[in-house]
Design a protein around this motif. Structure first.
Motif, mmCIF file in Angstrom:
data_model
loop_
_atom_site.group_PDB
_atom_site.id
_atom_site.type_symbol
_atom_site.label_atom_id
_atom_site.label_comp_id
_atom_site.label_asym_id
_atom_site.label_seq_id
_atom_site.Cartn_x
_atom_site.Cartn_y
_atom_site.Cartn_z
ATOM 1 N N SER A 121 0.939 -1.219 0.019
ATOM 2 C CA SER A 121 -0.086 -0.038 0.021
ATOM 3 C C SER A 121 0.903 1.226 -0.054
ATOM 4 C CB SER A 121 -0.952 0.020 1.233
ATOM 5 O OG SER A 121 -1.615 1.187 1.287
ATOM 6 N N ARG A 122 0.511 2.291 -0.725
ATOM 7 C CA ARG A 122 1.121 3.464 -0.823
ATOM 8 C C ARG A 122 0.207 4.933 -0.675
ATOM 9 N NH1 ARG A 122 3.375 0.981 -5.538
ATOM 10 N NH2 ARG A 122 5.594 0.321 -5.470
ATOM 11 N N ASP A 123 0.505 5.726 0.075
ATOM 12 C CA ASP A 123 -0.027 7.175 0.175
ATOM 13 C C ASP A 123 -1.278 6.829 1.099
ATOM 14 O OD1 ASP A 123 1.249 8.101 -1.954
ATOM 15 O OD2 ASP A 123 0.114 7.386 -3.482
ATOM 16 N N ALA A 124 -0.996 5.839 2.126
ATOM 17 C CA ALA A 124 -2.088 5.401 3.064
ATOM 18 C C ALA A 124 -1.741 5.861 4.552
ATOM 19 C CB ALA A 124 -2.408 4.020 3.083
ATOM 20 N N ALA A 125 -0.570 6.742 4.774
ATOM 21 C CA ALA A 125 -0.345 7.215 5.990
ATOM 22 C C ALA A 125 -1.159 8.146 6.403
ATOM 23 C CB ALA A 125 1.139 7.931 6.006
#
Length: 232
Positions: free
Chosen positions: A170-174
């Motif tokens: 997963s990316r851009d989920a912080a």
């Protein structure tokens, strides 16, 4: 983001819809003629949300499901997934909306589970995305598969877990608060893998919502909101 443009899924679903119009119409629930879903079968699709918990890295998460995956409901879900009868998705959408509503989490991001490349090639559309669209639920594609997995059908629980282990990123989920969405939960190992990937990316996973769940371990009568996750 997913590796395929969303428009391909839309076109695939539209083609499936068109083909369905050319075929003899039979009820997907019982086989009766002249209706996609007959009046006798429609009551079986009335949402009856149940909840189960799925073990995942960092702590178990609640999974709310609008229907039990059995009888008429199971046959209709299979008709969508295996026979390309995409118009039936409209009848399943209320179950997904009801499951999402249990969480009562304003501002939560809905994230569909990714579809394998093999399944996408076979169907031409992504079932979770199609369900969300018909339910009027906006989604963000924060999960991506990074390796090929085998068909889960016919595998035991441990085999399924090994099959999907470390298969997603997963990316851009912080810092996002996430509710996963999918069509059916069986053993829950695929959802657990998605939870792992999102948590490692810094998201807080509230839980998951599905159209249906296998009756095993599913408790009936969920109402109100589900307590939010404490693990980040």
């Amino acid at each position: 983001m997913t590796s395929h443009p969303p428009t391909r899924s839309v076109v695939g679903a539209a083609i499936a819809d068109a083909l369905a119009l050319l075929l003899p119409v039979m009820c997907a629930g019982c086989g009766a003629p002249d209706a996609d879903i007959c009046e006798e079968c429609r009551p079986a699709l009335a949402p009856r949300v149940g909840t189960r918990w799925v073990d995942a890295a960092g702590g178990a998460v609640p999974v709310c499901s609008g229907l039990r995956f059995e009888g008429v409901a199971a046959r209709i879900v299979r008709a969508v997934k295996e026979e390309g009868r995409t118009p039936l998705v409209r009848a399943l959408a209320p179950a997904l909306r009801a499951a999402v509503a249990v969480f009562a989490e304003p501002g939560a991001v809905l994230v569909p589970l990714p579809t394998s490349r093999a399944s996408f090639r076979r169907r031409g559309y992504r079932v979770p995305d199609l369900l969300a669209r018909r339910a009027g639920l906006p989604v963000r594609h924060l999960l991506q598969t990074v390796r090929r997995t085998a068909d889960q059908r016919g595998l035991g629980r441990d085999q399924r877990r090994a099959n999907v282990a470390k298969s997603m990123i997963s990316r851009d989920a912080a810092s996002l608060r996430v509710i996963l969405i999918d069509d059916v939960v069986t053993t829950g190992v695929t959802l657990a893998e998605a939870v792992r990937a999102l948590r490692e990316a810094g998201a807080g996973v509230i839980g998951a919502a599905t159209v249906a769940a296998t009756p095993r371990r599913m408790s009936a009568g969920a109402s109100g909101s589900v307590a939010s996750e404490t693990h980040r």
